[in-house]
Design an enzyme around this catalytic site. Structure first.
Site, PDB file in Angstrom:
ATOM      1  N   ALA A 126      60.630  39.424  26.559  1.00 52.60           N
ATOM      2  CA  ALA A 126      61.707  38.993  27.459  1.00 52.60           C
ATOM      3  C   ALA A 126      61.208  38.104  28.595  1.00 52.60           C
ATOM      4  CB  ALA A 126      62.410  40.226  28.010  1.00 52.60           C
ATOM      5  N   ARG A 129      62.401  23.523  29.257  1.00 54.89           N
ATOM      6  CA  ARG A 129      63.627  22.759  29.525  1.00 54.89           C
ATOM      7  C   ARG A 129      63.410  21.689  30.586  1.00 54.89           C
ATOM      8  NH1 ARG A 129      68.531  26.478  28.001  1.00 54.89           N
ATOM      9  NH2 ARG A 129      67.182  27.621  26.718  1.00 54.89           N
ATOM     10  N   SER A 145      60.491  37.696  21.540  1.00 57.72           N
ATOM     11  CA  SER A 145      61.861  37.849  22.068  1.00 57.72           C
ATOM     12  C   SER A 145      62.717  38.823  21.270  1.00 57.72           C
ATOM     13  CB  SER A 145      62.561  36.481  22.116  1.00 57.72           C
ATOM     14  OG  SER A 145      61.934  35.691  23.079  1.00 57.72           O
ATOM     15  N   CYS A 164      65.688  47.352  23.691  1.00 59.81           N
ATOM     16  CA  CYS A 164      66.869  48.134  24.095  1.00 59.81           C
ATOM     17  C   CYS A 164      67.712  48.531  22.884  1.00 59.81           C
ATOM     18  CB  CYS A 164      67.743  47.326  25.048  1.00 59.81           C
ATOM     19  SG  CYS A 164      66.815  46.478  26.335  1.00 59.81           S
ATOM     20  N   VAL A 181      45.194  39.457  24.316  1.00 57.67           N
ATOM     21  CA  VAL A 181      44.370  38.903  25.396  1.00 57.67           C
ATOM     22  C   VAL A 181      43.531  40.033  25.968  1.00 57.67           C
ATOM     23  CG1 VAL A 181      44.404  37.766  27.650  1.00 57.67           C
ATOM     24  CG2 VAL A 181      46.017  37.056  25.871  1.00 57.67           C
ATOM     25  N   ASP A 210      58.370  43.955  33.241  1.00 56.96           N
ATOM     26  CA  ASP A 210      57.980  45.361  33.438  1.00 56.96           C
ATOM     27  C   ASP A 210      56.594  45.531  34.069  1.00 56.96           C
ATOM     28  OD1 ASP A 210      60.356  46.060  32.263  1.00 56.96           O
ATOM     29  OD2 ASP A 210      59.465  47.168  30.588  1.00 56.96           O
ATOM     30  N   ASN A 268      64.329  39.504  32.021  1.00 57.08           N
ATOM     31  CA  ASN A 268      64.906  38.210  31.669  1.00 57.08           C
ATOM     32  C   ASN A 268      65.144  37.344  32.904  1.00 57.08           C
ATOM     33  OD1 ASN A 268      65.520  37.876  28.673  1.00 57.08           O
ATOM     34  ND2 ASN A 268      66.124  39.984  29.054  1.00 57.08           N
ATOM     35  N   TYR A 289      95.179  47.019  37.905  1.00 55.54           N
ATOM     36  CA  TYR A 289      95.826  48.268  37.476  1.00 55.54           C
ATOM     37  C   TYR A 289      96.894  47.992  36.423  1.00 55.54           C
ATOM     38  CZ  TYR A 289      99.458  51.726  37.149  1.00 55.54           C
ATOM     39  OH  TYR A 289     100.395  52.568  36.643  1.00 55.54           O
ATOM     40  N   TRP A 318      95.662  54.431  41.367  1.00 55.44           N
ATOM     41  CA  TRP A 318      94.485  54.371  42.233  1.00 55.44           C
ATOM     42  C   TRP A 318      93.257  54.441  41.329  1.00 55.44           C
ATOM     43  CZ3 TRP A 318      94.282  53.336  47.342  1.00 55.44           C
ATOM     44  CH2 TRP A 318      95.478  53.418  48.052  1.00 55.44           C
TER      45      TRP A 318
END
Ligand SMILES: Cc1cc2nc3c(=O)[nH]c(=O)nc-3n(C[C@H](O)[C@H](O)[C@H](O)COP(=O)(O)OP(=O)(O)OC[C@H]3O[C@@H](n4cnc5c(N)ncnc54)[C@H](O)[C@@H]3O)c2cc1C
Length: 459
Positions: free
Chosen positions: A12, A23, A42, A46, A84, A289, A311, A432, A440
């Protein structure tokens, strides 16, 4: 001459950074080489619990972009199965071991992106070579578990050790595959990402699924037969198991960073500034992470390993590497999960975090429903708010309930991010109609209750 960006870790954070940099900078300006010791780029860790349960049938559905896509569409060279092993900041090169063919390669860099993720905690008792014990971090881990579950004879008794969200999601996946599952948690309650009063609601739901939950209990060892796990050993005796999942949390993977002398913060992650640069080490960036970040409510450095941050941070690093300007503004710890149909959302501080951070606060629990009470499918929803005293500023929120519960936390996350008070929140213009909410909304009911609690506390 082109500069070279070397990326360590092609998931990620690493590949978000690489793609954003590409880019903004063409190949003749920036060569990009990414190393990963695994088989994939990639991918969605999850999604692993839903692949294990069978809800997502194919592993490849969890892969967002394959190495060929990076090569062909982004001109990014990906070297998989390359671990590595060292970063030499003086010579500005990394050393990598080719895990399939053997041998070592060296790659010089002008810019380095450190995105090695986190390591699952593996206690000493799980360190041996006993078959049937799985950490759950990568697609390879998922494939190994599926191989074990599909073997003949198929395992029937699973023990999940650790009741964080990965443990809970894996327990649900195994129940759905028809195994009998025991979840063992050292603390008094699983789901410690929410306060105990909210976790209790989740535990009740887990039990109705048929999940055995043993709390206040530590696993101390494994029993095995012919090299295969047959039970986990606890202070209160053995629990039969022919498959064991470790869900004991993760630690930032900083071994290489530490050895290279990159600065680490108090939470154990690599220190970064708002642009994801490693301070004091020019041309070196880190994200995901493996780093620590700022908690916007407590003001403290924290390690919160979530894909959503990996990300975003990788993107910020990549924009900056590409010559643009972007910052990562910190986190408030918003997270959602589910146990079958029961949804759980949380954001900001739990009560214990608010105490640690030194806040005075009130907390309230409001019980309501996800839809108008008379509308078919109305189910209970419980919202907890923690508000600073006397200001009324929202400090944290948790939601447990059935459909439409978890993503309601986003409303509260936006309020928290923008430092709203619970008084302000009572006036929020939320949608609502009977199929979607009571007149509520549960969020508004909770905010009103918090305002009353603040008044009652003599604010
Ligand atoms: C089962 C599971 C469920 C999850 N569910 C959620 C969720 O619902 N929501 C959410 O926000 N997050 C979730 N997460 C967390 C999320 O997957 C991670 O936060 C995210 O993957 C972190 O991305 P990353 O790029 O920082 O690290 P990783 O995805 O761990 O990638 C790091 C990469 O670095 C490579 N690497 C490490 N060391 C080296 C080395 N020395 N040489 C070469 N390569 C190396 C690794 O092979 C790995 O591919 C879940 C995680 C798991 C395991």
């Amino acid at each position: 001459m082109a500069q070279r960006l070397v990326v360590i870790g092609a998931d990620a954070a690493g590949m978000a950074a690489a793609s954003q940099a590409r880019r903004r900078r063409e190949r003749d300006d920036l060569e990009i080489v990414a190393f990963d010791r695994g088989h994939f780029t990639s991918y969605s860790a999850c999604g692993i619990p839903y692949w294990i349960s069978g809800l997502v049938p194919e592993r490849d559905q969890l892969i967002a972009r394959a190495p060929e896509t990076f090569r062909e569409s982004f001109d990014i060279e990906v070297r998989l199965r390359h671990e590595v092993t060292a970063i030499d900041l003086d010579r500005r090169e990394v050393v990598a071991r080719d895990l399939d063919r053997g041998g070592e390669v060296r790659a010089g860099f002008d810019l380095l992106m450190y995105a090695t993720g986190a390591n699952p905690i593996r206690p000493d008792w799980a360190g041996g070579d006993v078959g049937g014990v799985f950490g759950m971090q990568t697609l390879d881990d998922g494939a190994a578990l599926l191989g074990w579950l599909d073997a003949d004879p198929a395992p029937r008794h699973a023990v999940v050790v650790g009741g964080g969200y990965i443990g809970v999601e894996m327990a649900e996946a195994l129940i759905q595959r028809g195994l009998s599952v025991t979840l063992v948690e050292r603390d008094e309650q699983p789901m410690s990402t929410v306060d105990p009063d909210m976790a209790e609601l989740v535990v009740d739901a887990m039990r109705t699924l048929g999940l055995q939950i043993r709390t206040g209990l530590s696993v101390t060892g494994l029993e095995q037969r012919d090299g295969r796990v047959s039970a986990v050993v606890t202070e209160e005796g053995s629990i039969p198991a022919d498959v064991v999942i470790l869900g004991l949390g993760v630690r930032p993977n900083v071994a290489l960073a530490r050895a290279a002398g990159l600065p680490l913060g108090p939470s154990g992650g690599v220190r970064v500034d708002r642009r994801m640069r490693v301070p004091g080490v020019p041309g070196v960036w880190a994200a995901g992470d493996c780093v620590e970040t700022l908690h916007r409510v407590s003001g403290m450095p924290v390690h919160v390993p979530l894909g959503t941050y990996a990300n975003k941070q990788g993107r910020v690093a990549g924009i900056n590497i590409g010559g643009g300007y972007a910052t990562f503004a910190g986190v408030i710890g918003t997270a959602v999960t589910k146990v079958c149909d029961l949804e759980v959302g949380r954001t900001g501080l739990r009560e214990r975090d608010a105490v640690t951070a030194g806040f005075e606060f009130v907390s309230v629990i409001a019980k309501s429903t996800n839809r108008a009470g008379y509308y078919p499918g109305a189910r209970p929803m419980t919202v907890k708010l923690i508000a600073e005293k006397p200001s009324g500023r929202l400090l944290g929120a948790q939601i447990v309930g059935w459909s439409e519960a978890a993503k309601r936390i986003d409303t509260l996350a936006v309020a928290l991010w923008n430092k709203m008070t619970v008084d302000d929140m009572t006036a929020l213009d939320l949608g609502y109609a009977p199929p979607f909410a009571p007149v509520w909304d549960p969020v508004l009911i909770a905010a009103r209750k918090a305002v009353d609690a603040l008044a009652g506390s003599g604010r």
